[in-house]
Design an enzyme around this catalytic site. Sequence first.
Site, short mmCIF file in Angstrom:
data_model
loop_
_atom_site.label_atom_id
_atom_site.label_comp_id
_atom_site.label_asym_id
_atom_site.label_seq_id
_atom_site.Cartn_x
_atom_site.Cartn_y
_atom_site.Cartn_z
N HIS A 23 45.10 21.27 -27.78
CA HIS A 23 44.01 21.87 -28.52
C HIS A 23 42.75 21.93 -27.65
O HIS A 23 42.72 21.39 -26.54
CB HIS A 23 43.76 21.14 -29.85
CG HIS A 23 43.60 19.67 -29.69
ND1 HIS A 23 42.39 19.08 -29.50
CD2 HIS A 23 44.51 18.67 -29.67
CE1 HIS A 23 42.55 17.78 -29.37
NE2 HIS A 23 43.83 17.51 -29.47
N SER A 242 38.84 20.83 -36.69
CA SER A 242 40.06 20.10 -37.02
C SER A 242 41.17 20.61 -36.10
O SER A 242 41.29 21.81 -35.87
CB SER A 242 40.42 20.32 -38.48
OG SER A 242 41.71 20.83 -38.60
N LYS A 243 41.94 19.66 -35.55
CA LYS A 243 42.94 20.02 -34.55
C LYS A 243 43.84 21.13 -35.06
O LYS A 243 44.18 22.04 -34.36
CB LYS A 243 43.81 18.80 -34.23
CG LYS A 243 43.09 17.80 -33.36
CD LYS A 243 44.00 16.67 -32.96
CE LYS A 243 43.17 15.56 -32.33
NZ LYS A 243 43.91 14.37 -32.04
N ARG A 244 44.25 21.01 -36.31
CA ARG A 244 45.23 21.96 -36.80
C ARG A 244 44.61 23.26 -37.31
O ARG A 244 44.99 24.34 -36.87
CB ARG A 244 46.08 21.33 -37.91
CG ARG A 244 47.31 20.67 -37.35
CD ARG A 244 47.85 19.61 -38.30
NE ARG A 244 47.02 18.43 -38.30
CZ ARG A 244 47.08 17.47 -37.39
NH1 ARG A 244 47.93 17.57 -36.41
NH2 ARG A 244 46.31 16.41 -37.45
N ASP A 247 41.20 25.33 -34.96
CA ASP A 247 41.14 25.30 -33.51
C ASP A 247 42.01 26.40 -32.93
O ASP A 247 43.21 26.39 -33.11
CB ASP A 247 41.62 23.93 -33.02
CG ASP A 247 41.50 23.82 -31.52
OD1 ASP A 247 41.12 24.82 -30.89
OD2 ASP A 247 41.80 22.75 -30.99
#
Length: 469
Positions: A23, A242-244, A247
């Site tokens: 990420h 947020s990573k999910r 991103d």
Amino acid sequence: MRAAVSAAEIVTRFAPSPTGMLHTGGARTALFNWLFARSCGGQFRLRIEDTDRARSTAEAAEAILDGLTWLGLDWDGETVFQHANRKRHREVAEQLIESGAAYKCFATAEELAAMKPTGDVRSTRSPWRDRAGDGHPDAPYCIRLKVPLSGFTVVEDAVFGHMQWQNELLDDFIIIRSDGDPTYNFVVVVDDHDMGVSHVIRGDDHLANTPKQCLVYAALGWVEPVFVHIPLILDEEGRKLSKRADDPGLEQYRQDGIPARAVRNYLARLGWSHGDDDFFTTGQAIEWFRLEGLRKSPARLDRRKLDSLAGQHIAAAEDAELLTELNQFRCERGSDGFEGDLRAQAMRALPVLKQRVKSLRELDEQSAFIDAPRPIAVLPDAAKFLGQDAKELLLLLLPELTEVDWREPVLDELMRSFCGRENVGFGKLARPVRVALTGRAASLGITDILMILGREEVLGRIREAVAPA
Ligand code: GLU
């Protein structure tokens, strides 16, 4: 705290957990570690933190290595897979028990409930902390670090400065779980020490873990690395990335055709600066990178900035280097690269096209006419420019193009004088020529297209365009 190390002894590392793609935050962490190591002539190491077996996958590890390679962040030495150090982690835990700095905790569920901090007791201390001997030989146990009951644990962070935690507020945290798995705050110390890491550069979400890691260093009598926590990244709306969810991640930039060096430039500016410099090469970033240039305040994603940097990097690129990138981009999408005769045509197109695009994707679209299959397919909105009158003009132009000296100023002059002789405006000629050659109503200047394709290809395309359907 660590005594100053000489530049060449500097060892940084990127230590991702293989639980997903690379990420933006991870790529930025890797970049800062890489830049710092390269700027000092030190080493940049890679460790895949796959100790959490349930969440780690080989595919994610592969995707991370692939992402780093694409980004051009080469690492020194072998890739370390943390799980492979399991035996060593266990040995160090035993060593801590031996020295009295850690203990086996056999606490049952009821006892654990009673351990929750209440009243004067402000942190979790197991009843096993001061109990001599072992529990029942078959009973499950975890291993906890014996955190001092008083005093402070101090972290001198290179970005966030002096921070301290009251030891009495810190739990006797688990270093080996009852299933035998070691915990992050323990293994990270063992591995960083064993890899000779001098500087830990990572996201500030790890700040709260740092005192625990310092306690492990102290318990082992090891020298701490320099801690360098880098600021959070916010999304374009200013929310925590947020990573999910929001991103775009490295893979998206790559799919969009942003050259890796533009991504490096963009990521470097997320939390680091060198004066007012926005656009720079990787060589300059290596030359300029100092920890003092890191900021505390959160960085913010800015897609328009990335696109603008990408455009500048493409415009500044050497044509041959750009062609290699374009060919790679095309190959990843299942097309052939521009090779053989097409290579010469592409090299003639690049000086013009590279001033007009902001990504390899746009470059790909705008150069697609070079090897478009013949006869050239005409886009619906362009077909109106190839009516009967237009075809007649092209038929008249054909013999002149067959004869003319194929040089830019001469072609320019020919087109203009042709329009004069035929008494038509320049656009009346340019549009059908462009459509015949590219299938599109809008593209490069007409002489540019003639020069890029060359006489033979131009004549072939125009003959096909004017041929009766
Ligand atoms: N594996 C941790 C993570 O991916 C990084 C730990 C560290 O850099 O200390 O967040």
